[in-house]
Scaffold this motif. Structure first.
Motif, PDB file in Angstrom:
ATOM      1  N   LYS A 171      31.510  -9.579 -10.121  1.00 58.56           N
ATOM      2  CA  LYS A 171      31.945 -10.812 -10.789  1.00 58.56           C
ATOM      3  C   LYS A 171      33.268 -10.593 -11.525  1.00 58.56           C
ATOM      4  N   LEU A 172      33.431  -9.417 -12.136  1.00 62.25           N
ATOM      5  CA  LEU A 172      34.666  -9.110 -12.858  1.00 62.25           C
ATOM      6  C   LEU A 172      35.848  -9.013 -11.900  1.00 62.25           C
ATOM      7  N   ILE A 173      35.603  -8.452 -10.724  1.00 64.79           N
ATOM      8  CA  ILE A 173      36.658  -8.396  -9.701  1.00 64.79           C
ATOM      9  C   ILE A 173      37.022  -9.812  -9.268  1.00 64.79           C
ATOM     10  N   ASP A 174      36.012 -10.665  -9.133  1.00 67.51           N
ATOM     11  CA  ASP A 174      36.274 -12.074  -8.805  1.00 67.51           C
ATOM     12  C   ASP A 174      37.124 -12.739  -9.886  1.00 67.51           C
ATOM     13  N   CYS A 175      36.974 -12.271 -11.129  1.00 70.91           N
ATOM     14  CA  CYS A 175      37.732 -12.838 -12.257  1.00 70.91           C
ATOM     15  C   CYS A 175      39.129 -12.218 -12.379  1.00 70.91           C
ATOM     16  N   GLY A 176      39.436 -11.269 -11.498  1.00 73.47           N
ATOM     17  CA  GLY A 176      40.785 -10.706 -11.494  1.00 73.47           C
ATOM     18  C   GLY A 176      40.906  -9.262 -11.930  1.00 73.47           C
ATOM     19  N   ALA A 177      39.806  -8.601 -12.207  1.00 71.69           N
ATOM     20  CA  ALA A 177      39.875  -7.202 -12.645  1.00 71.69           C
ATOM     21  C   ALA A 177      40.587  -6.344 -11.600  1.00 71.69           C
ATOM     22  N   ASP A 178      41.504  -5.508 -12.053  1.00 72.98           N
ATOM     23  CA  ASP A 178      42.257  -4.603 -11.176  1.00 72.98           C
ATOM     24  C   ASP A 178      41.444  -3.344 -10.919  1.00 72.98           C
ATOM     25  N   ASN A 179      40.377  -3.466 -10.154  1.00 71.37           N
ATOM     26  CA  ASN A 179      39.441  -2.349  -9.996  1.00 71.37           C
ATOM     27  C   ASN A 179      40.096  -1.113  -9.408  1.00 71.37           C
ATOM     28  N   GLY A 180      40.916  -1.258  -8.378  1.00 71.19           N
ATOM     29  CA  GLY A 180      41.553  -0.099  -7.781  1.00 71.19           C
ATOM     30  C   GLY A 180      42.489   0.595  -8.741  1.00 71.19           C
ATOM     31  N   LYS A 181      43.310  -0.175  -9.430  1.00 73.11           N
ATOM     32  CA  LYS A 181      44.270   0.385 -10.384  1.00 73.11           C
ATOM     33  C   LYS A 181      43.548   1.088 -11.536  1.00 73.11           C
ATOM     34  N   ILE A 182      42.486   0.449 -12.038  1.00 71.71           N
ATOM     35  CA  ILE A 182      41.726   1.034 -13.148  1.00 71.71           C
ATOM     36  C   ILE A 182      41.038   2.320 -12.710  1.00 71.71           C
ATOM     37  N   ASN A 183      40.413   2.320 -11.551  1.00 71.08           N
ATOM     38  CA  ASN A 183      39.729   3.530 -11.074  1.00 71.08           C
ATOM     39  C   ASN A 183      40.707   4.682 -10.870  1.00 71.08           C
ATOM     40  N   ARG A 184      41.902   4.382 -10.364  1.00 70.94           N
ATOM     41  CA  ARG A 184      42.897   5.444 -10.194  1.00 70.94           C
ATOM     42  C   ARG A 184      43.329   6.000 -11.539  1.00 70.94           C
ATOM     43  N   ALA A 185      43.578   5.109 -12.503  1.00 66.12           N
ATOM     44  CA  ALA A 185      44.024   5.547 -13.825  1.00 66.12           C
ATOM     45  C   ALA A 185      42.956   6.373 -14.537  1.00 66.12           C
ATOM     46  N   MET A 186      41.688   5.985 -14.371  1.00 61.44           N
ATOM     47  CA  MET A 186      40.605   6.657 -15.082  1.00 61.44           C
ATOM     48  C   MET A 186      40.153   7.957 -14.412  1.00 61.44           C
ATOM     49  N   PHE A 187      40.192   8.029 -13.076  1.00 63.24           N
ATOM     50  CA  PHE A 187      39.549   9.137 -12.376  1.00 63.24           C
ATOM     51  C   PHE A 187      40.462   9.961 -11.464  1.00 63.24           C
ATOM     52  N   GLU A 188      41.635   9.448 -11.130  1.00 65.38           N
ATOM     53  CA  GLU A 188      42.465  10.157 -10.168  1.00 65.38           C
ATOM     54  C   GLU A 188      43.841  10.545 -10.694  1.00 65.38           C
ATOM     55  N   THR A 189      44.183  10.120 -11.886  1.00 64.74           N
ATOM     56  CA  THR A 189      45.511  10.400 -12.431  1.00 64.74           C
ATOM     57  C   THR A 189      45.413  11.377 -13.602  1.00 64.74           C
ATOM     58  N   LYS A 190      46.164  12.470 -13.527  1.00 66.89           N
ATOM     59  CA  LYS A 190      46.168  13.483 -14.578  1.00 66.89           C
ATOM     60  C   LYS A 190      47.590  13.695 -15.079  1.00 66.89           C
ATOM     61  N   THR A 191      47.743  13.804 -16.390  1.00 65.45           N
ATOM     62  CA  THR A 191      49.050  14.187 -16.919  1.00 65.45           C
ATOM     63  C   THR A 191      49.261  15.675 -16.651  1.00 65.45           C
ATOM     64  N   LYS A 192      50.493  16.105 -16.683  1.00 69.36           N
ATOM     65  CA  LYS A 192      50.778  17.521 -16.476  1.00 69.36           C
ATOM     66  C   LYS A 192      50.176  18.360 -17.597  1.00 69.36           C
ATOM     67  N   THR A 193      50.194  17.818 -18.813  1.00 70.55           N
ATOM     68  CA  THR A 193      49.615  18.574 -19.936  1.00 70.55           C
ATOM     69  C   THR A 193      48.108  18.725 -19.766  1.00 70.55           C
ATOM     70  N   TYR A 194      47.441  17.646 -19.283  1.00 73.52           N
ATOM     71  CA  TYR A 194      46.003  17.760 -19.039  1.00 73.52           C
ATOM     72  C   TYR A 194      45.716  18.755 -17.923  1.00 73.52           C
ATOM     73  N   ALA A 195      46.513  18.732 -16.869  1.00 72.16           N
ATOM     74  CA  ALA A 195      46.292  19.657 -15.756  1.00 72.16           C
ATOM     75  C   ALA A 195      46.358  21.101 -16.232  1.00 72.16           C
ATOM     76  N   ARG A 196      47.305  21.385 -17.118  1.00 72.42           N
ATOM     77  CA  ARG A 196      47.399  22.747 -17.656  1.00 72.42           C
ATOM     78  C   ARG A 196      46.190  23.075 -18.532  1.00 72.42           C
ATOM     79  N   LEU A 197      45.749  22.078 -19.324  1.00 68.56           N
ATOM     80  CA  LEU A 197      44.579  22.289 -20.172  1.00 68.56           C
ATOM     81  C   LEU A 197      43.325  22.500 -19.335  1.00 68.56           C
ATOM     82  N   GLU A 198      43.169  21.725 -18.266  1.00 67.92           N
ATOM     83  CA  GLU A 198      42.001  21.865 -17.410  1.00 67.92           C
ATOM     84  C   GLU A 198      41.923  23.272 -16.810  1.00 67.92           C
ATOM     85  N   ARG A 199      43.069  23.812 -16.415  1.00 70.09           N
ATOM     86  CA  ARG A 199      43.080  25.166 -15.846  1.00 70.09           C
ATOM     87  C   ARG A 199      42.550  26.184 -16.868  1.00 70.09           C
ATOM     88  N   LEU A 200      43.042  26.101 -18.102  1.00 72.80           N
ATOM     89  CA  LEU A 200      42.564  27.026 -19.134  1.00 72.80           C
ATOM     90  C   LEU A 200      41.096  26.778 -19.465  1.00 72.80           C
TER      91      LEU A 200
END
Length: 312
Positions: A171-200
């Motif tokens: 229903k939220l997608i029907d209302c215009g929610a940017d599901n693909g953009k939000i999922n990428r931002a939340m689960f597939e996009t990492k800052t370089k600083t986070y990537a370095r932190l994750e390694r440690l």
């Protein structure tokens, strides 16, 4: 006193100058809830604002960038996705809490009135509240609610996800929610600083109890070395649960004052909320957290010892 969704909506309509508090170290669910409610209340002419004791990670900018900061004296204070006042950080003792809207079974019932429901995300409950307010869900509100649904269900992967969760997401997608953009931002996009932190952080992982317990430790030194900060650690907690054979995954983060916080992730064999409750914390059956007034090393020893007792 516990209230229904309809009673919650009625009380919100009766009050104005409403301040909405979200929990410290904010995630997508508490922020999505807070800003969805704020936007809905503004739609019916209310003056309201959302505050958090910590800096909000930049990836959530789209939730609130067009909303003005607080400029009024609060007359009615609402917390969202906050199980206990200690989670409010610096605001813990600053306000009398009139209403709490939450989905945690460990809620301490600290507010005058409480809307509590066993749902996988507080935003799923907030969808019902906004519907009861009679507000039409526009694209901005839909983005807020979808963010909470997605993040608190691990992009709809967790067992807590229900058929209703999927129906509301649709229903939220029907209302215009940017599901693909939000999922990428939340689960597939990492800052370089986070990537370095994750390694440690992964290098710090230690296993206990026949490798059924995995513990990651994040120190202030690691933030210094990577240029990262505590606001970027949200994605670390699920990593421990991804290791084959691990039943209890723990991420311990050192704070600036030398104390620390532990995020606990489990599968159905262990109740994370019960483990966190041993140390004054709480949460959900498979995701919970607690604080320690001691060093990371001491906290690790204490929580691993309790895991040993649980897994006997």
């Amino acid at each position: 006193m516990r209230i229904s969704v309809d009673e919650c909506a009625r009380l919100l309509k009766e009050h104005d100058n409403i301040l909405i508090l979200t929990h410290a170290h904010p995630d997508g669910d508490t922020l999505g809830c807070g800003f969805a409610l704020c936007r809905a209340l503004m739609e019916i002419g209310k003056i309201c604002a959302v505050v958090n004791s910590d800096e909000i990670p930049k990836k959530y900018d789209y939730l609130y960038k067009d909303i003005a900061p607080i400029t009024f004296k609060p007359e009615y204070v609402v917390t969202v996705d906050v199980a206990t006042p200690s989670l409010l950080g610096k605001y813990e003792n600053e306000y009398h809490i009139d209403m709490c809207i939450d989905h945690h079974g460990t809620n301490t019932e600290y507010s005058d009135v409480l809307l509590l429901a066993d749902m996988p995300a507080a935003c799923q409950l907030m969808y019902d509240v906004i519907s009861a307010l009679g507000v039409e869900i526009n694209k901005n509100i839909a983005n807020c609610l979808y963010t909470g649904l997605s993040t608190d269900t691990g992009c709809f992967r967790y067992d807590s996800t229900t058929a209703d969760t999927f129906r509301i997401a649709a229903k939220l997608i029907d209302c215009g929610a940017d599901n693909g953009k939000i999922n990428r931002a939340m689960f597939e996009t990492k800052t370089k600083t986070y990537a370095r932190l994750e390694r440690l952080a992964l290098e710090s992982m230690r296993f206990y109890e026949n490798e059924k317990v995995a513990v990651i430790t994040v120190t202030q030194e690691m933030y210094h070395l990577t240029g990262s900060n505590e606001q970027e650690t949200e994605a670390l907690a699920p990593l421990t649960r991804q290791i084959e054979g691990v039943e209890i995954g723990i991420t311990i983060r050192e704070k600036e004052d030398g104390t620390c916080k532990a995020s606990i992730r489990t599968f159905e064999t262990v109740n994370a909320a019960e483990l966190a409750k041993c140390f004054g914390g709480g949460g959900h059956a498979q995701a919970a957290a607690c604080k320690f007034n001691c060093t990371v090393k001491e906290a690790r020893s204490l929580i691993v010892e309790r895991c040993r007792e649980i897994l006997k």
